[in-house]
Write a protein that holds these residues in place. Structure first.
Motif, PDB file in Angstrom:
ATOM      1  N   ILE A 229       0.847  -1.190   0.000  1.00 54.53           N
ATOM      2  CA  ILE A 229       0.000   0.000   0.000  1.00 54.53           C
ATOM      3  C   ILE A 229       0.881   1.239   0.000  1.00 54.53           C
ATOM      4  CG2 ILE A 229      -1.712   1.300   1.319  1.00 54.53           C
ATOM      5  CD1 ILE A 229      -2.695  -1.416   2.377  1.00 54.53           C
ATOM      6  N   TYR A 230       0.623   2.126  -0.952  1.00 54.21           N
ATOM      7  CA  TYR A 230       1.321   3.394  -1.037  1.00 54.21           C
ATOM      8  C   TYR A 230       0.332   4.493  -0.664  1.00 54.21           C
ATOM      9  CZ  TYR A 230       4.569   0.681  -3.866  1.00 54.21           C
ATOM     10  OH  TYR A 230       5.449  -0.269  -4.301  1.00 54.21           O
ATOM     11  N   THR A 231       0.772   5.474   0.075  1.00 54.18           N
ATOM     12  CA  THR A 231      -0.097   6.595   0.428  1.00 54.18           C
ATOM     13  C   THR A 231       0.640   7.908   0.205  1.00 54.18           C
ATOM     14  OG1 THR A 231       0.579   6.623   2.743  1.00 54.18           O
ATOM     15  CG2 THR A 231      -1.314   5.237   2.193  1.00 54.18           C
ATOM     16  N   ILE A 232      -0.128   8.961  -0.033  1.00 52.82           N
ATOM     17  CA  ILE A 232       0.424  10.304  -0.163  1.00 52.82           C
ATOM     18  C   ILE A 232      -0.660  11.291   0.251  1.00 52.82           C
ATOM     19  CG2 ILE A 232      -0.204  10.562  -2.598  1.00 52.82           C
ATOM     20  CD1 ILE A 232       2.516  12.035  -2.943  1.00 52.82           C
ATOM     21  N   PRO A 233      -0.330  12.267   1.082  1.00 54.25           N
ATOM     22  CA  PRO A 233      -1.329  13.262   1.476  1.00 54.25           C
ATOM     23  C   PRO A 233      -1.725  14.154   0.289  1.00 54.25           C
ATOM     24  CG  PRO A 233       0.528  13.236   3.004  1.00 54.25           C
ATOM     25  CD  PRO A 233       0.908  12.399   1.824  1.00 54.25           C
ATOM     26  N   VAL A 234      -3.000  14.336   0.083  1.00 52.31           N
ATOM     27  CA  VAL A 234      -3.500  15.145  -1.016  1.00 52.31           C
ATOM     28  C   VAL A 234      -3.046  16.591  -0.884  1.00 52.31           C
ATOM     29  CG1 VAL A 234      -5.589  16.046  -2.130  1.00 52.31           C
ATOM     30  CG2 VAL A 234      -5.462  13.652  -1.418  1.00 52.31           C
ATOM     31  N   ASP A 235      -3.116  17.138   0.324  1.00 48.85           N
ATOM     32  CA  ASP A 235      -2.804  18.561   0.503  1.00 48.85           C
ATOM     33  C   ASP A 235      -1.362  18.915   0.163  1.00 48.85           C
ATOM     34  OD1 ASP A 235      -1.669  17.367   2.700  1.00 48.85           O
ATOM     35  OD2 ASP A 235      -2.540  18.743   4.162  1.00 48.85           O
ATOM     36  N   GLN A 236      -0.470  17.942   0.159  1.00 48.97           N
ATOM     37  CA  GLN A 236       0.919  18.206  -0.222  1.00 48.97           C
ATOM     38  C   GLN A 236       1.114  18.222  -1.723  1.00 48.97           C
ATOM     39  OE1 GLN A 236       3.572  15.481   1.709  1.00 48.97           O
ATOM     40  NE2 GLN A 236       2.986  16.130   3.753  1.00 48.97           N
ATOM     41  N   ASN A 237       0.091  17.871  -2.459  1.00 50.47           N
ATOM     42  CA  ASN A 237       0.229  17.759  -3.902  1.00 50.47           C
ATOM     43  C   ASN A 237      -0.734  18.635  -4.675  1.00 50.47           C
ATOM     44  OD1 ASN A 237       2.318  15.604  -4.250  1.00 50.47           O
ATOM     45  ND2 ASN A 237       0.943  14.707  -2.735  1.00 50.47           N
ATOM     46  N   LEU A 238      -1.384  19.556  -4.007  1.00 47.41           N
ATOM     47  CA  LEU A 238      -2.271  20.492  -4.706  1.00 47.41           C
ATOM     48  C   LEU A 238      -1.434  21.608  -5.313  1.00 47.41           C
ATOM     49  CD1 LEU A 238      -5.175  20.758  -2.128  1.00 47.41           C
ATOM     50  CD2 LEU A 238      -5.133  19.457  -4.254  1.00 47.41           C
ATOM     51  N   HIS A 239      -1.709  21.920  -6.567  1.00 50.11           N
ATOM     52  CA  HIS A 239      -0.955  22.983  -7.243  1.00 50.11           C
ATOM     53  C   HIS A 239      -1.868  24.121  -7.587  1.00 50.11           C
ATOM     54  CE1 HIS A 239       2.383  20.251  -7.443  1.00 50.11           C
ATOM     55  NE2 HIS A 239       1.666  19.378  -8.112  1.00 50.11           N
TER      56      HIS A 239
END
Length: 161
Positions: free
Chosen positions: A151-161
């Motif tokens: 399982i890979y995860t990434i916070p959405v808020d760190q990737n908003l442009h």
């Protein structure tokens, strides 16, 4: 989830003494009375689940019956806890081990696995799945589990442009 089905299984031998480990599925109505005892184990599980669950989330899902709680005890000592959830998909039902924690896990894991597998079969589940930290890999492998996903995860808020 019903908690009226109890599993009492014989533990292991030590010298001439037989030590009995009991694994019980707890009725949701009993969760408030047991919470103080199970909370330390579940809080540790919540801390290691990163962003997914808090102890408060576990409590709510247990008292509402959305999740089930197994406890492993020896005498009056609480050895461990397991939270399960039944997940339904179009072609399969899965018993998801949401959290597992405790002390001296080797003393009770076989009994707990048997209880979970029996619960899964009784509740029409074809698969038991669990997520865990990378350190659990060897433990799960030794218990006959197979790793089939990462399982890979990434916070959405760190990737908003």
């Amino acid at each position: 989830m019903q908690g009226d089905k109890k599993f009492k299984l014989l533990g292991f031998t030590m010298g001439n003494a037989i030590i009995e480990v009991e694994v019980h599925l707890i009725n949701p109505m009993e969760i408030p009375m047991l919470w103080e005892k199970v909370f330390p184990h579940l809080e540790k599980c919540a801390r290691s689940s990163v962003e997914y669950d808090s102890a408060a989330d576990f409590y709510h899902s247990l008292v509402t019956g959305f999740s089930g709680l197994f406890v492993a005890i020896k005498g009056k000592e609480l050895l461990g806890v397991i939270i399960i959830q039944r997940m339904e998909f179009p072609h399969i039902n899965i018993c998801h081990i949401k959290a597992l924690g405790g002390i001296r896990i080797q003393e009770w894991i076989d009994e707990a696995n048997s209880a979970v597998y029996n619960w899964a079969a009784t509740n029409d589940c074809q698969l038991v799945k669990a997520e865990g930290r990378p350190g659990w890999r060897k433990f799960y492998k030794d218990q006959g589990w197979k790793m089939n996903r990462v399982i890979y995860t990434i916070p959405v808020d760190q990737n908003l442009h």
